[in-house]
Write an enzyme that holds these catalytic residues in place. Structure first.
Site, short mmCIF file in Angstrom:
data_model
loop_
_atom_site.label_atom_id
_atom_site.label_comp_id
_atom_site.label_asym_id
_atom_site.label_seq_id
_atom_site.Cartn_x
_atom_site.Cartn_y
_atom_site.Cartn_z
CG ASP A 178 -7.79 57.28 19.46
OD1 ASP A 178 -8.40 56.34 20.02
OD2 ASP A 178 -6.54 57.39 19.48
CG ASP A 187 -33.04 43.61 1.84
OD1 ASP A 187 -33.43 42.68 1.12
OD2 ASP A 187 -33.81 44.28 2.56
CG ASP A 204 -38.02 46.77 3.09
OD1 ASP A 204 -39.09 46.84 2.48
OD2 ASP A 204 -37.93 46.39 4.27
CD GLU A 237 -42.06 48.20 3.39
OE1 GLU A 237 -43.07 48.70 3.94
OE2 GLU A 237 -41.22 47.58 4.04
CE1 TYR A 296 -43.44 41.89 7.79
CE2 TYR A 296 -42.68 39.62 7.81
CZ TYR A 296 -42.43 40.96 7.60
OH TYR A 296 -41.19 41.39 7.20
#
Length: 539
Positions: A243, A309, A311, A313, A381
């Site tokens: 709970d 943030d 992100d 893409e 990367y």
């Protein structure tokens, strides 16, 4: 730069061991002794973080340890972790937690603390009755003398509030925690603590929230706030109840932050799979920001997150989908978030690292957005990989160019220099590191540039494997452009090692960058080789 579903679909492992620019109180080299070494991790003038390493240099197992020490005037311990601390005046006693009592011959264990005032080493110290330096005749079982009755400082708030951001001049070490790692990879927030990684990180990026329909929304409610944790899997050893108002990783992150008050957590939205909603968000940035604020500031978990943030893409370019919102779309979305969340909340962004002429960096006004961002993270990367199944083989995270590189501008330094030339401050740029490798199979050539027949086998996804696996299954045999590669049978892999990460951190320092970030926590070894290399390299 083509990217796989990696950023939305894979995770596992553990990281450990603090690698600091140690400022030892004493050495711990005396043979046949149990020793304790104090080290400064951070010092921001009004406060500091310290680390104490207990080492069993005897030939017998140590069953319990007890450290007594005095701190000089002007400094005191305000909070601690991984040891039970009591205090009487300037004299402290640190006793092992029950789960950290046993030390095999040659083994070490570290605990940490936050203190008020500038860091100062103890003026006297004993462990198990002998000198912390290894002198005297210490016992291998901790004395049973009762500690002082003063309440441990861990129950009281620090007399000096921890800084909202890392100390001035400190480098940021930012790591992704993938929400889906709690499934097949069995990687939980507790692993960040028990491995020692929490003491190395400055910020955690929780990945990912969704952007469907141009609104911020929950990515996985079960993992985020519904999953019940047992005592064994919980950060603080306390089980969830049926709970309680908040469970899941969010509650575990709350517990982690209480143990590490300087550690900040940001909620990352988008990623490879969930960036599609940013196109609609760009049509009404204010409405998008409102939705994000309502979600991030939800009363159930508002204290968990120190930032948001983005992100995306990729804005005004192609990722999993193509976006044509224009060069100002990203800047407008970031501006709306900053306006909504205010100046004290962290707003950051993971961005493209395509440094080619006319490439993805050129497609968006990242410099225009920089004023409203605390920092930007070019994803240096995934430049090359088995998404080009026939090769040529190439390192996925080259720092520099090299003869025969398949694509101009596809290396880290190209992205950094392009962003700087457009006006993004060096101090707002973090260098990206992948805690994984990319590989091909059907390769006959050891050096980069060989042909292939497809993606090398991977544990969770073909063509991708964690560093902790590759370091043993296919050890690096060569380096190129500041990163490593290896050929094992017909498989060819590229990945970063502690050595190549050290070189990349030297580059980051020489360029005046704000630090480094990595994808993602579960890819490291059990002794934290990669995050240790980042910490040690940044200084």
């Amino acid at each position: 730069m083509k990217r796989s579903l990696r950023r939305a679909l894979w995770a596992t492992g553990a990281v450990v061991a603090l690698a600091v620019a140690a400022v030892p109180m004493t050495t711990a080299s005396a043979a046949g002794s149990v020793t304790a070494t104090f080290a400064k991790v951070q010092d921001w003038g009004t406060g500091h973080e310290g680390r104490v390493t207990v080492t069993n240099g005897t030939s017998s197992t140590v069953n319990g340890w007890r450290i007594e020490f005095t701190l000089p005037s002007g400094t005191s311990i305000s909070s601690s972790w991984d040891a039970d601390i009591t205090r009487s005046g300037d004299r402290y006693v640190a006793v092992n937690k029950s789960w950290a009592a046993t030390l095999a011959p040659g083994a070490s264990f570290s605990w940490g603390y936050n203190g008020t005032g500038a860091y100062k080493a103890p003026v006297s110290c004993t462990i198990n009755g002998g000198s912390c330096t290894g002198g005297g005749t210490p016992t291998t079982t901790a004395p049973t003398t009762a500690p002082p009755t003063t309440a441990p400082p861990t129950t009281a708030p620090p007399t000096t509030a921890p800084p909202t951001t890392p100390p001035p001049g400190g480098k940021k070490i930012v790591g992704y925690f993938a929400e889906w790692g709690v499934y097949a990879r069995n990687y939980h927030v507790k692993n960040i603590h028990t491995s020692g990684s929490a003491a190395k990180l400055t910020h955690i990026l929780y990945a990912f929230g969704n952007t469907t329909g141009g609104r911020c929304s929950i990515g996985d409610s079960y993992a985020d706030y519904e999953k019940a944790y047992t005592a064994a899997d919980s950060v603080d050893g306390v089980a969830d109840t049926w709970d309680q108002p908040l469970r899941g990783s969010f509650n575990q992150l709350r517990k982690l932050k209480k143990m590490y008050p300087n550690l900040k957590v940001l909620w990352s939205f988008g990623g490879w799979t969930w960036s599609g909603g940013f196109t609609q968000a760009a049509q009404n940035p204010a409405a998008f920001a409102d939705s994000c604020y309502s979600l991030v500031k939800d009363p159930r978990w508002a204290d968990v997150f120190d930032g948001i943030d983005v992100d995306w893409e990729y804005p005004n370019a192609c990722g999993l989908q193509c976006d044509s919102s224009g060069p100002n779309a990203f800047k407008n979305v970031v501006s709306a978030l900053r306006s909504k969340f205010g100046s004290s909340f962290l707003v950051t962004a993971a961005i493209t690292a395509d440094g080619s002429n006319g490439g993805k960096i050129d497609a968006t006004d990242y410099a225009g957005a920089a004023n409203n961002l605390n920092w930007l993270m070019p994803m240096t990367y995934d430049y090359f990989g088995a998404f080009n199944a026939q090769g040529p083989t190439a390192p996925h995270s080259p720092l520099y160019s090299y003869a025969g590189i398949p694509q101009q501008g596809f290396w880290s330094d190209a992205a950094i220099q392009k962003l700087k030339s457009k006006g993004v401050p060096s101090s707002k740029l973090l260098l990206g590191v992948g805690f994984y490798g990319r590989g091909w199979t059907g390769v006959t050539q050891a050096a980069p540039g060989g042909s292939a027949t497809g993606a090398a086998p991977g544990t969770y996804e073909a063509g991708i494997e964690d560093y902790k696996v590759l370091k043993n299954s296919c050890p690096a045999t060569g380096t190129v452009a500041g990163t490593a590669y290896a050929k094992c049978g017909s498989n060819w892999w590229s990945y970063d090692t502690p050595s190549t990460i050290g070189g990349k951190m030297s580059y980051a320092n020489s360029q005046g960058l704000g630090g480094a970030f990595f994808w993602e926590l579960s890819g490291d070894t059990s002794n934290g080789e990669l995050i240790g290399a980042i910490k040690g390299g940044l200084g």
